[in-house]
Design a protein around this motif. Sequence first.
Motif, PDB file in Angstrom:
ATOM      1  N   THR A  43     -13.266   0.402   3.796  1.00 26.47           N
ATOM      2  CA  THR A  43     -13.077   1.818   3.482  1.00 26.47           C
ATOM      3  C   THR A  43     -13.447   2.049   2.021  1.00 26.47           C
ATOM      4  O   THR A  43     -13.032   1.287   1.151  1.00 26.47           O
ATOM      5  CB  THR A  43     -11.604   2.223   3.698  1.00 26.47           C
ATOM      6  OG1 THR A  43     -11.238   1.888   5.032  1.00 26.47           O
ATOM      7  CG2 THR A  43     -11.416   3.714   3.481  1.00 26.47           C
ATOM      8  N   LYS A  83     -15.281  12.351   1.076  1.00 28.69           N
ATOM      9  CA  LYS A  83     -14.356  11.633   0.194  1.00 28.69           C
ATOM     10  C   LYS A  83     -14.033  10.227   0.666  1.00 28.69           C
ATOM     11  O   LYS A  83     -13.690   9.368  -0.123  1.00 28.69           O
ATOM     12  CB  LYS A  83     -13.033  12.407   0.082  1.00 28.69           C
ATOM     13  CG  LYS A  83     -13.140  13.603  -0.815  1.00 28.69           C
ATOM     14  CD  LYS A  83     -11.798  14.295  -0.929  1.00 28.69           C
ATOM     15  CE  LYS A  83     -11.923  15.561  -1.780  1.00 28.69           C
ATOM     16  NZ  LYS A  83     -10.828  16.488  -1.504  1.00 28.69           N
ATOM     17  N   LYS A  84     -14.063  10.022   1.969  1.00 29.53           N
ATOM     18  CA  LYS A  84     -13.637   8.734   2.499  1.00 29.53           C
ATOM     19  C   LYS A  84     -14.651   8.258   3.522  1.00 29.53           C
ATOM     20  O   LYS A  84     -14.976   8.983   4.463  1.00 29.53           O
ATOM     21  CB  LYS A  84     -12.268   8.884   3.169  1.00 29.53           C
ATOM     22  CG  LYS A  84     -11.737   7.587   3.749  1.00 29.53           C
ATOM     23  CD  LYS A  84     -10.433   7.834   4.489  1.00 29.53           C
ATOM     24  CE  LYS A  84     -10.070   6.631   5.343  1.00 29.53           C
ATOM     25  NZ  LYS A  84      -8.986   6.937   6.278  1.00 29.53           N
ATOM     26  N   THR A 140     -15.602   5.162   6.226  1.00 34.87           N
ATOM     27  CA  THR A 140     -15.166   3.972   6.938  1.00 34.87           C
ATOM     28  C   THR A 140     -16.427   3.286   7.455  1.00 34.87           C
ATOM     29  O   THR A 140     -17.233   3.894   8.153  1.00 34.87           O
ATOM     30  CB  THR A 140     -14.250   4.353   8.115  1.00 34.87           C
ATOM     31  OG1 THR A 140     -13.178   5.144   7.597  1.00 34.87           O
ATOM     32  CG2 THR A 140     -13.684   3.109   8.785  1.00 34.87           C
ATOM     33  N   GLU A 163     -13.625   5.154  -1.023  1.00 34.14           N
ATOM     34  CA  GLU A 163     -13.199   6.528  -1.306  1.00 34.14           C
ATOM     35  C   GLU A 163     -13.878   7.031  -2.568  1.00 34.14           C
ATOM     36  O   GLU A 163     -14.229   6.260  -3.457  1.00 34.14           O
ATOM     37  CB  GLU A 163     -11.672   6.576  -1.462  1.00 34.14           C
ATOM     38  CG  GLU A 163     -10.978   5.952  -0.266  1.00 34.14           C
ATOM     39  CD  GLU A 163      -9.659   6.610   0.092  1.00 34.14           C
ATOM     40  OE1 GLU A 163      -9.396   7.742  -0.356  1.00 34.14           O
ATOM     41  OE2 GLU A 163      -8.889   5.976   0.825  1.00 34.14           O
TER      42      GLU A 163
END
Lengths: 386, 386
Positions: free
Chosen positions: B302, B262-263, B265, B304
């Motif tokens: 980032t 989902k995320k 970096t 998402e």
Amino acid sequence: MLRIGVVGIGNMGRAHAQYLAAGQIEGAALTAVCDIAPAALEWARTQLGSEIKRFASIDDLLASGSVDGVIIATPHYDHPPLAIKALRAGLHVLVEKPAGVYTKQVHEMNAAAETSGRVFGIMFNQRTNELYKKLRDLVQSGELGEIRRVNWIINSWWRPDSYYKQSEWRATWGGEGGGVLVNQAPHQLDLVQWIAGIPTKVWAKIVYGSHRDIVVDNDVTATFTYANGATGSFITATHDPVGTDRLEIDLNRGKIVVEDSKKATILRFAKSEDEMNTTMSMADVMRLFMGGQADKLYTTETIESTDGWGVQHRKVFSDFSRHIVDGTPLLAPGSEGINGVNLANAMLLSSWLGREVDNPVDEDLFLAELNKRIAAEGKYPPIKED
Amino acid sequence: MLRIGVVGIGNMGRAHAQYLAAGQIEGAALTAVCDIAPAALEWARTQLGSEIKRFASIDDLLASGSVDGVIIATPHYDHPPLAIKALRAGLHVLVEKPAGVYTKQVHEMNAAAETSGRVFGIMFNQRTNELYKKLRDLVQSGELGEIRRVNWIINSWWRPDSYYKQSEWRATWGGEGGGVLVNQAPHQLDLVQWIAGIPTKVWAKIVYGSHRDIVVDNDVTATFTYANGATGSFITATHDPVGTDRLEIDLNRGKIVVEDSKKATILRFAKSEDEMNTTMSMADVMRLFMGGQADKLYTTETIESTDGWGVQHRKVFSDFSRHIVDGTPLLAPGSEGINGVNLANAMLLSSWLGREVDNPVDEDLFLAELNKRIAAEGKYPPIKED
């Protein structure tokens, strides 16, 4: 007052000598240093003061009667022989990590400590991190049930080529005995076993000189098997400038995630996984998660540590000193240093043989294989094997 | 309007049939279903409507002239033979993952697709996750430089014993062809290669029936080596109720960490690691970190994703349908399904032989070893090896 000598005045030895000389260890005082390098002794004279005795050989230090205990902070290979000499001379010994390069020499050191009746400790400074102490106590207490999996990614040991070129012996087989597994990762090789127990089988994929001008290990991907059937992984490397330090432990009754050795998240399951497995359907669990009621499955506790690096070394020393004075149990008994050496040896041997190996390793086989690397390197004489 | 038949009306087949019947795929419509189980056809009659044709054999479906394409959603072993039949009958084929259980059968399917001139896709729904699409484009573009390490911990495939007991064939060697590696993890086995390339050597430590009443793989710890010397790990299991899904990729010019799919970096280094290694000292890097100026070393982005599970399947189907209509490049070409099967086969073969294996695996050797497990299980006939 315990009179302490520092043997080996390199990077770490200087740090130890300085906090001892500054009176930062209760009940202990620096009285002597020892190093074969004149420049190191000259550093000691100017930086520590001329009242600190200086010796160019450990034999002279031991004969001097000027110390009750020593900390051994020489290159790794010399830890066991020097510790053995000091123990036999009736001194207490605190040895830097790793305990040694190969287990055969560490067994000899442990035997000498056993018969000496003196106190024998090891500088596993990260054991003083309150976070790891709590996790060890938690896991060992059995509250979270049996361990099922352990994963540690510890890539945060970035070292550039300039680091490796600091000394001739560094990152060589004959001079240092290896790379990341003998120099940087021994802390985690100790902690992972201190907290979660000793793996019985080890495989490792190792790259030697990955992105660095060295011949030793600096990129390691290992798999573990434990006696109860649990599995694990251990990953370390020196070429990631923004490294990861992340430990995960899955247990029957909970889960632990540690990030950057600073923050631990502890999940305690409402039911053991064994019970969830037999009483819950996937749909039950999905409903709890999707419905935002995951907190019915577990509670969460977060603990943080703010321990600095320098503080940890002083804590180990204070613990060693206190043990000598009043018998408080040692946080890091020297005899436990062999676990990390075993695990490092098992990883290297697995890589050299191209197969999974038992842990502990066959110490003679490991030494014979290490000698092959020393011979191929051609810079140092082989280690005596018998 | 593309007329679609769904072959295999189990869990996934029903989901596909329902969104097709509801008109949710532009340019495609459900016209027929096929299943050998009368109960499945009865479900289709009541749930999809009697205007949808129902067939108890694929031969009858193919002879009916009622479909232009099919989606194959049967148990895994049947994907290749049924896809081959449909392709030879002149139909477009979308096959569920995995492409098959062993690569020999997948090669045959790919060859049939190649000569058929029809469209051949695979239901790698997670490729539609915008996050993974962006990461693939980023890594493949070369902006972050060469890959050095890939780690994926994907323990979030919790499955209780009740799941495994749903069907006789499930979690068997002869009926399903394996466990987590053929059923749950194929998404990640595809994505990890789609994004980061194909490993050339594989080792795996596998536990069969870990904490579950099954004989197949459900706890896997694998190590990878890539052609450029990069290393990797892949860890998956079905007994962690609060599973981890964490992908890390270290590159020469950056680092990527994906949490829970989902995320992401993304760190972009100001200098490549190669350059940091030759131009910076450890002290330089430590100063930048300790001084809170780590941002001089890298920038952080980032991204998402909020993609839901159901949406992803429809996206793959729409992509398949659009490709047939206007030639838009397929997101998930069927021929790429073999990569995940190869990697799963390599892990199993490594575990069975107790040694690291090349990837792709020797397909005859894998099949012979698989047949040994089918024979030992004693529930299904061996696969023809010819």
